[in-house]
Design an enzyme around this catalytic site. Structure first.
Site, PDB file in Angstrom:
ATOM      1  N   SER A 404      -3.872 -10.400  -4.153  1.00 58.26           N
ATOM      2  CA  SER A 404      -4.816  -9.535  -3.422  1.00 58.26           C
ATOM      3  C   SER A 404      -5.077 -10.093  -2.029  1.00 58.26           C
ATOM      4  O   SER A 404      -5.672  -9.432  -1.196  1.00 58.26           O
ATOM      5  CB  SER A 404      -6.145  -9.465  -4.188  1.00 58.26           C
ATOM      6  OG  SER A 404      -6.662 -10.768  -4.366  1.00 58.26           O
ATOM      7  N   HIS A 425      -0.687  -4.385  -5.796  1.00 61.71           N
ATOM      8  CA  HIS A 425      -2.067  -4.860  -5.851  1.00 61.71           C
ATOM      9  C   HIS A 425      -2.901  -3.879  -6.654  1.00 61.71           C
ATOM     10  O   HIS A 425      -3.247  -2.805  -6.165  1.00 61.71           O
ATOM     11  CB  HIS A 425      -2.623  -5.022  -4.431  1.00 61.71           C
ATOM     12  CG  HIS A 425      -4.055  -5.452  -4.410  1.00 61.71           C
ATOM     13  ND1 HIS A 425      -4.956  -5.035  -3.460  1.00 61.71           N
ATOM     14  CD2 HIS A 425      -4.764  -6.242  -5.262  1.00 61.71           C
ATOM     15  CE1 HIS A 425      -6.148  -5.565  -3.716  1.00 61.71           C
ATOM     16  NE2 HIS A 425      -6.031  -6.310  -4.805  1.00 61.71           N
ATOM     17  N   GLU A 437      -2.260  -0.525  -4.483  1.00 60.66           N
ATOM     18  CA  GLU A 437      -1.717  -0.763  -3.140  1.00 60.66           C
ATOM     19  C   GLU A 437      -0.312  -1.321  -3.301  1.00 60.66           C
ATOM     20  O   GLU A 437      -0.117  -2.368  -3.936  1.00 60.66           O
ATOM     21  CB  GLU A 437      -2.610  -1.758  -2.371  1.00 60.66           C
ATOM     22  CG  GLU A 437      -3.852  -1.146  -1.776  1.00 60.66           C
ATOM     23  CD  GLU A 437      -4.641  -2.150  -0.944  1.00 60.66           C
ATOM     24  OE1 GLU A 437      -4.754  -3.307  -1.369  1.00 60.66           O
ATOM     25  OE2 GLU A 437      -5.166  -1.782   0.128  1.00 60.66           O
ATOM     26  N   ASN A 475      -9.027  -4.241   1.144  1.00 62.48           N
ATOM     27  CA  ASN A 475      -9.792  -5.491   1.253  1.00 62.48           C
ATOM     28  C   ASN A 475      -9.933  -5.943   2.699  1.00 62.48           C
ATOM     29  O   ASN A 475     -10.922  -6.576   3.062  1.00 62.48           O
ATOM     30  CB  ASN A 475      -9.127  -6.593   0.424  1.00 62.48           C
ATOM     31  CG  ASN A 475      -9.416  -6.426  -1.062  1.00 62.48           C
ATOM     32  OD1 ASN A 475     -10.386  -5.754  -1.431  1.00 62.48           O
ATOM     33  ND2 ASN A 475      -8.584  -6.980  -1.905  1.00 62.48           N
TER      34      ASN A 475
END
Ligand code: T1G
Length: 701
Positions: A404, A425, A437, A475
């Site tokens: 991540s 991800h 992702e 993120n």
């Protein structure tokens, strides 16, 4: 030709043909009316059968035409439906595949509906912030009753053929020759017409009051739901034609609403996110049937369940027996909980578990079409795993990392198979969260990306493709958003103020409740690693989270974090944390002040939008809709606001630019608007211009 005609046994068969979903676009409606005219004028035609090609009846009205004037002379769908109902000759609908939205509405105007066993019907307009605007709210209660109409229209969920028959939505389910059955019904059915519009439907005010009580408030995305209930109830209180008129009024109100425009944006953005400009649609895709998951921790076990739920065979590999046993127990516990909640039957759980195998020997990866490593988030550990996989895995296998935060290029560095290495991800819990992702490194092949996109569809994940960077799409934006939430608290807001404002905006959970759920220690470990690696953040990292971790308050997992939690896990403001925050403000020399709700919302949302714009500039994200999808399905951004970039468009980018500049004056240069925002704002533009579907929409006539 969008409607094929063929005369069979005295019936004119009209087949919709507008691939891929036989959307009822203006040209289809023009052809349909012409076909009806021809059939009515032809004495050899005793009846009509309405069917669909391309394995589907119809996916409904063509959403791309909403809000746009149809071409001159093209009829509207309600007109065509009225035309069908007014015809002196009977109509029978032969429903193969799906009849959704206007597709079902056009079938409800027929005398009878015959479905194949695997057919599904639905009125999913609510998912677009709309209501069935072509008679569905008036005919469905007349076919299936108020309760079923409310359930089907408010949920937007598909109804299988057998249940649709039980409810009276379809008249028969034909496992044999569907067309033959429809022809027989059309040419030898009851004389005259059978019209749902001629049926009465009972007034049940208490049922509607109960239904309304369950709906989300109008300002929390519930506008369409309340209007659906109003339209359906109009069927019980008004004559049919007046009910249609009321439905039309309510439909037009919804069509003009921001909530609907946001949901329609999300609908198309989700589909567009699966299109990667340099990965052609015909890129070869590996058939993924067997997947090896390396690591049986929280992520590895969640990923294993997501794969098994998608029908794949999974080998979970964990080096240590005890960790493997814990992972296996966690999967069994999660499935047992799903069975208890009725999400899966016991048989379905057993079937899934039968396809998940556990072991400590990585050699099993030799049989995998895809390997997903989900080991500890340390680069050296991951690179060691990939080095082993390179030697073990088949040359055609795809090697994925669930990282991540780490750079895919760093993981692939030195690998002889960098083209096969891709980031997958998943968001925790991986067996629940929809977002995936797909992270491409510099050398990730089109084949690996195309295979990853196909995998996402197989396991019902919603995929966005990100170019590798620190935090990928979702993120990376969470970082400035999270920093801002902490700055606000250092300056004077309380955590519960920020949570209240963001939950009122529409997030299911405010940021501080989310930090406690995810664990404050996660961020604490990442910050400590960054400091150790000398990767200092360009901006001061708030330390409230560190202070809490230093006293063992990691969040829900330790019973207390930002909040303390009672036995029902209710988040309760804690005077000890308030004192810690005040001490932090003092340590930083900040004089605490009242912070308004408007400032809280502004700084949180604009932090997202500005970083999102930068992701578009540097190619981390392909298009603004991908960023929206990442936040809708990764962090619960309210879908009725369309996602951060769509929402910025509704604010207007000139206003966004000006507010960013104002924040820069007060809080520092990092707030300056991204150049893309300046460029778009300067010409009165919108992020939406960067969406291909926006360009693909029919030109305004
Ligand atoms: N209009 C226009 N395009 C549509 C469409 C539609 N209704 N449905 C799908 N597409 C496009 C989609 O964007 C994609 O395009 C391609 O078709 C394949 O879609 C008056 C107001 C039917 C179950 O809400 O649920 O009728 O990316 O990948 O997985 O009351 O599409 O290829 O360029 O989803 O096989 C109500 C929406 C409309 C149904 C097929 N109907 N569609 O799923 O394919 S409003 C809906 C779906 C209405 C009336 C009201 C699904 C599907 P592209 P896909 P799929």
């Amino acid at each position: 030709m969008a409607v094929h005609r063929s005369l069979r046994d005295g019936a004119l068969v009209l087949e919709l043909d507008n691939p891929p979903v036989n959307a009822l676009s203006p040209d289809v409606l023009v052809d349909l009316v012409a076909a009806i005219d021809a059939g009515e004028a032809d004495s050899a035609v005793r009846a009509f059968v309405l069917a669909g090609r391309n394995g589907i009846f119809s996916g409904g009205a063509d959403i791309r035409w909403f809000g746009k004037a149809p071409p001159p002379g093209a009829p509207l769908l309600p007109d065509v439906i009225a035309r069908i109902e007014a015809s002196p000759k009977p109509f029978v609908a032969a429903i193969e595949g799906t009849a959704f939205g206007g597709g079902l509405e056009i079938a409800l105007a027929c005398d009878r509906r015959i479905a194949s066993p695997r057919a599904k019907v639905a009125l999913p307009e609510i998912n677009l912030g709309l209501l069935p605007g072509a008679g569905g709210t008036q005919r469905l209660p007349r076919a299936a009753g108020n309760a079923a109409a409310l359930r089907i229209i408010l949920s937007g969920a598909p109804v299988k053929a057998a249940e649709a028959q039980q409810l009276g939505i379809v008249d028969a389910v034909e496992s044999g020759d569907l067309l033959a059955a429809a022809l027989a019904s059309a040419t030898s059915g009851p004389a005259g017409r059978t019209r749902l519009s001629e049926r009465a439907v009972a007034a049940e005010p208490e049922a509607f009051a109960q239904a309304r009580a369950q709906l989300a408030p109008i300002d929390k995305g519930g506008l369409a739901a309340h209007r659906c209930a109003d339209a359906i109830e109009a069927a019980t209180t008004l004559p049919f034609e007046a009910g249609l008129q009321r439905e039309r009024e309510l439909f037009m109100e919804l069509l003009a609403s921001e909530q609907s425009k946001s949901r329609i944006h999300a609908f198309f953005a989700q589909r567009e996110a699966a299109k990667v400009p340099d990965v052609p649609a015909d890129t070869p895709v590996a058939a993924v049937r067997t997947v090896c998951v390396v690591g049986a921790g929280t992520m590895g076990t969640g990923i294993a369940m997501a794969l098994a739920n998608g029908g794949l065979t999974v080998h979970v590999v964990e080096a240590a027996e005890d960790a493997l046993a814990r992972g296996r127990a966690l999967i069994e516990k999660n499935y047992a909980a799903s069975a208890r909640k009725g999400r899966f039957t016991e048989a379905a759980v057993a079937e899934r578990l039968s396809r998940i195998h556990f072991g400590t020997d990585l050699a099993v990866a030799a049989h995998a079409d895809l390997v997903i490593e989900a080991v500890f988030e340390e680069l050296d550990i991951k690179r060691e795993v990939f080095a082993k996989l390179e030697a073990i895995c088949r040359p055609d296998a795809i090697l994925a990392s669930n990282t991540s935060t780490l750079d895919i290029d760093a993981i692939a560095a030195g690998s002889s198979r960098a083209g096969d290495i891709v980031g997958l991800h998943f968001f925790s819990p991986a067996n629940v969260m929809k977002l995936l992702e797909i992270v491409r490194g510099t050398h990730t092949s089109a084949h690996a990306i195309a295979t990853s996109l196909a995998l996402a569809k197989t396991i019902a994940k919603i995929a966005v493709v990100a170019r590798t960077c620190d935090g990928f799409i979702a993120n990376r934006m969470l970082a400035p958003y999270g920093r801002e939430t902490m700055y606000l608290v250092e300056e004077g807001a309380a955590p519960q103020d920020v949570d209240r404002v963001m939950e009122r905006f529409g997030f299911p959970m405010g940021p501080f409740r989310m930090y406690d759920l995810a664990g404050l220690d996660v961020g604490w470990r990442i910050r400590k690693r960054r400091l150790a690696e000398g990767r200092f953040a360009t901006l001061r990292e708030p330390e409230i989270g560190d202070r809490l971790c230093e006293i063992g308050r990691f969040g829900q997992k330790t019973g207390a974090g930002i909040y303390r939690y009672d036995e029902n896990r209710t988040p309760l403001p804690d005077p000890q944390v308030e004192a810690l925050i005040v001490a932090e403000s003092a340590r930083l020399g900040i004089t605490r002040r009242p912070v308004s709700d408007e400032e809280i919302l502004n700084r949180c949302i604009l932090a997202l939008v500005n970083e999102g714009a930068k992701e578009l500039e540097d190619g981390t994200a392909i298009r603004p809709g991908d960023i929206d999808i990442a936040w809708l399905y990764g962090f619960g951004f309210p879908v009725y606001r369309g996602g951060p970039m769509h929402y910025a468009d509704t604010l207007g980018l000139a206003r966004v630019r000006d507010e960013l500049n104002a924040l820069a004056e007060r809080h520092g240069e990092h707030w300056r608007p991204a150049p893309l925002i300046e460029q778009l704002a300067a010409r009165g533009g919108r992020f939406a211009e960067l969406q291909a579907y926006e360009a693909k929409a029919p030109a305004w006539t």
